[in-house]
Design an enzyme around this catalytic site. Structure first.
Site, PDB file in Angstrom:
ATOM      1  N   ASN A  32       0.828  -1.224   0.000  1.00  0.00           N
ATOM      2  CA  ASN A  32       0.000   0.000   0.000  1.00  0.00           C
ATOM      3  C   ASN A  32       0.855   1.265   0.000  1.00  0.00           C
ATOM      4  O   ASN A  32       0.323   2.371   0.042  1.00  0.00           O
ATOM      5  CB  ASN A  32      -0.993  -0.004   1.173  1.00  0.00           C
ATOM      6  N   ALA A  74       4.495  -7.368   4.694  1.00  0.00           N
ATOM      7  CA  ALA A  74       3.750  -6.152   5.015  1.00  0.00           C
ATOM      8  C   ALA A  74       3.337  -6.159   6.483  1.00  0.00           C
ATOM      9  O   ALA A  74       2.560  -7.013   6.910  1.00  0.00           O
ATOM     10  CB  ALA A  74       2.509  -6.072   4.132  1.00  0.00           C
ATOM     11  N   ALA A  75       3.877  -5.239   7.241  1.00  0.00           N
ATOM     12  CA  ALA A  75       3.580  -5.172   8.673  1.00  0.00           C
ATOM     13  C   ALA A  75       4.187  -3.899   9.224  1.00  0.00           C
ATOM     14  O   ALA A  75       5.035  -3.274   8.573  1.00  0.00           O
ATOM     15  CB  ALA A  75       4.181  -6.379   9.402  1.00  0.00           C
ATOM     16  N   TYR A 141       4.526  -5.143  19.372  1.00  0.00           N
ATOM     17  CA  TYR A 141       5.073  -5.585  18.086  1.00  0.00           C
ATOM     18  C   TYR A 141       5.399  -7.079  18.152  1.00  0.00           C
ATOM     19  O   TYR A 141       4.919  -7.873  17.323  1.00  0.00           O
ATOM     20  CB  TYR A 141       6.317  -4.757  17.737  1.00  0.00           C
ATOM     21  N   PHE A 169      16.722 -11.254  13.382  1.00  0.00           N
ATOM     22  CA  PHE A 169      17.333 -10.393  14.386  1.00  0.00           C
ATOM     23  C   PHE A 169      17.397  -9.011  13.729  1.00  0.00           C
ATOM     24  O   PHE A 169      16.406  -8.581  13.182  1.00  0.00           O
ATOM     25  CB  PHE A 169      18.616 -11.039  14.919  1.00  0.00           C
ATOM     26  N   LEU A 188      18.913   2.047  14.167  1.00  0.00           N
ATOM     27  CA  LEU A 188      20.217   2.518  14.626  1.00  0.00           C
ATOM     28  C   LEU A 188      21.181   2.830  13.473  1.00  0.00           C
ATOM     29  O   LEU A 188      21.702   3.946  13.386  1.00  0.00           O
ATOM     30  CB  LEU A 188      20.834   1.463  15.570  1.00  0.00           C
ATOM     31  N   ARG A 219      22.664  -6.187  20.070  1.00  0.00           N
ATOM     32  CA  ARG A 219      21.829  -6.781  19.020  1.00  0.00           C
ATOM     33  C   ARG A 219      22.711  -7.572  18.058  1.00  0.00           C
ATOM     34  O   ARG A 219      23.915  -7.354  17.972  1.00  0.00           O
ATOM     35  CB  ARG A 219      21.102  -5.677  18.219  1.00  0.00           C
ATOM     36  N   GLY A 278      10.375  -0.919  25.934  1.00  0.00           N
ATOM     37  CA  GLY A 278      10.143  -2.127  25.139  1.00  0.00           C
ATOM     38  C   GLY A 278      11.411  -2.787  24.630  1.00  0.00           C
ATOM     39  O   GLY A 278      11.345  -3.842  24.004  1.00  0.00           O
TER      40      GLY A 278
HETATM   41  N1  UDP Z   1      18.964   2.733  19.133  1.00  0.00           N
HETATM   42  C1  UDP Z   1      19.672   3.830  19.587  1.00  0.00           C
HETATM   43  N2  UDP Z   1      19.611   4.991  18.852  1.00  0.00           N
HETATM   44  C2  UDP Z   1      18.891   5.110  17.701  1.00  0.00           C
HETATM   45  C3  UDP Z   1      18.175   3.983  17.251  1.00  0.00           C
HETATM   46  C4  UDP Z   1      18.221   2.811  17.989  1.00  0.00           C
HETATM   47  O1  UDP Z   1      20.336   3.757  20.614  1.00  0.00           O
HETATM   48  O2  UDP Z   1      18.877   6.187  17.092  1.00  0.00           O
HETATM   49  C5  UDP Z   1      19.062   1.461  19.870  1.00  0.00           C
HETATM   50  C6  UDP Z   1      17.728   0.856  20.256  1.00  0.00           C
HETATM   51  O3  UDP Z   1      17.287   1.372  21.499  1.00  0.00           O
HETATM   52  C7  UDP Z   1      18.087  -0.631  20.307  1.00  0.00           C
HETATM   53  C8  UDP Z   1      19.158  -0.778  19.219  1.00  0.00           C
HETATM   54  O4  UDP Z   1      19.675   0.542  19.000  1.00  0.00           O
HETATM   55  O5  UDP Z   1      18.677  -0.958  21.547  1.00  0.00           O
HETATM   56  C9  UDP Z   1      18.611  -1.291  17.909  1.00  0.00           C
HETATM   57  O6  UDP Z   1      17.447  -0.535  17.604  1.00  0.00           O
HETATM   58  P1  UDP Z   1      16.729  -0.589  16.200  1.00  0.00           P
HETATM   59  O7  UDP Z   1      15.576   0.367  16.273  1.00  0.00           O
HETATM   60  O8  UDP Z   1      17.727  -0.379  15.105  1.00  0.00           O
HETATM   61  O9  UDP Z   1      16.219  -2.091  16.065  1.00  0.00           O
HETATM   62  P2  UDP Z   1      15.307  -3.006  17.046  1.00  0.00           P
HETATM   63  O10 UDP Z   1      16.284  -3.789  17.874  1.00  0.00           O
HETATM   64  O11 UDP Z   1      14.404  -2.129  17.829  1.00  0.00           O
HETATM   65  O12 UDP Z   1      14.570  -3.871  16.082  1.00  0.00           O
END
Ligand code: UDP
Length: 323
Positions: A32, A74-75, A141, A169, A188, A219, A278
């Site tokens: 979409n 899509a999500a 999520y 991941f 990030l 991560r 979260g």
């Molecule tokens: N994060 C951060 N700064 C940012 C974006 C993300 O410190 O500008 C951290 C976020 O809190 C998480 C990790 O980086 O611990 C990975 O976040 P991202 O949103 O990339 O992926 P997620 O693990 O949420 O799918």
């Protein structure tokens, strides 16, 4: 084989579409464009602009594509947003996803390949994480994706719809043509690279008091071309079940910033911010199951290779996609 790809204009979907086409599949993209970009759809694919909220439309589109397999990307996929607006996640990822499952069952689609997530586990009892760990998500999520995983098992049992679900991941990196561009960027690596591109003065680190060696979240980053390879392997008849996709290496937020400095050769200032609600402290995959059972072999297993491909793409597309 005809493959119907929802979310094929999005970040991971666009690269999977490219890989499918390169491998000789016929692809219909259904998107979409709420998050995706028309320019991210490989021109070799048929494009249908539509929303999964419309059961009649999705049923017609699956039939018209003569879909033998469905890739469902899509999500909505943002942990932080899901903590503020859970209804958006349950509505889109569960209720609208159900419309697609019904269409798949009605059209006797052979294979359903689902984008799941490590967020279905919640904070793990141990890392690296195997697929048999308990699933106790700590954000809507992850919960919405877990609900869909459960629906898939019932549709396989009751409708014979063979599924394979990949628990990603942290997807990152780019191919030559397709990369990561969200209209509102929360991830990030692209946010850190914005500083190197001169589009932001500094990056932010969400939480520096986690129980990890440097206090920032850990991560497991996985290249999107490697995700795409796993999806294609998952199309083989008889392959079913849940598979983690990661490299088995954990990098802290600070280590990611350092790697971005190394790859770009630029200084990247980072400021400490409060924790993002979260976020589990540490998520690292054990992906041996995909290696052993699917023959999956990641081609970009190092963070340096992943960040390098992302940087190359962002340098070529400093404004991302233009639509
Ligand atoms: N994060 C951060 N700064 C940012 C974006 C993300 O410190 O500008 C951290 C976020 O809190 C998480 C990790 O980086 O611990 C990975 O976040 P991202 O949103 O990339 O992926 P997620 O693990 O949420 O799918």
């Amino acid at each position: 084989m005809n493959v119907f790809v929802t979310g094929g204009a999005g970040y991971i979907g666009s690269v999977c579409v490219e890989s499918l086409l390169d491998a000789g599949y016929t692809v219909t993209v259904f998107d979409n464009l709420s998050e995706g970009h028309r320019a991210a759809v490989d021109p070799r694919a048929t494009f249908v602009q539509g929303c999964l909220s419309d059961p009649a439309l999705i049923t017609r589109a699956v039939a018209a594509a003569r879909a033998e397999a469905i890739f469902h990307f899509a999500a909505h996929a943002l942990v932080g947003e899901s903590m503020k607006n859970p209804a958006k996640y349950f509505r889109n990822n569960v209720a609208y996803g159900l419309n697609l499952l019904e269409a798949a069952a009605a059209a006797r689609v052979r294979k359903f390949v689902f984008s799941s997530t490590c967020a279905t586990y919640g904070p793990p009892e141990r890392v690296p994480m195997t697929e048999d760990l308990p699933q106790r998500p700590i954000n809507p999520y992850g919960e919405s994706k877990l609900m869909f995983e459960k629906m898939l098992q019932w549709y396989q049992q009751l409708h014979g719809l063979e599924f394979i679900a990949f628990r990603y991941f942290n997807a990152a990196g780019a191919t030559e043509k397709y990369g990561e561009h969200h209209r509102v960027e929360t991830h990030l690596i692209p946010n850190v690279l914005k500083v190197a591109l001169g589009q932001a003065a500094q990056c932010e680190i969400f939480g520096t008091d986690y129980p990890t060696p440097d206090g920032t979240c850990i991560r497991d980053y996985i290249h999107i071309a490697d995700l795409a390879q796993a999806h294609i392997l998952g199309l083989a008849p008889g392959k079913t079940g849940f598979y983690n996709l990661g490299n088995g290496d954990g990098y802290s937020v600070r280590e990611v910033v350092q790697m971005c400095e190394k790859v770009t050769g630029k200084k990247i200032p980072a400021v400490a911010k409060p924790r993002r609600p979260g976020d589990p402290p540490r998520l690292v995959a054990a992906a041996n199951k995909a290696v052993v059972e699917l023959g999956w072999q990641p081609r970009y297993p190092t963070l340096e290779a992943i960040v390098s491909t992302a940087w190359a793409w962002h340098q070529r597309h400093p404004a991302g996609y233009t639509d």
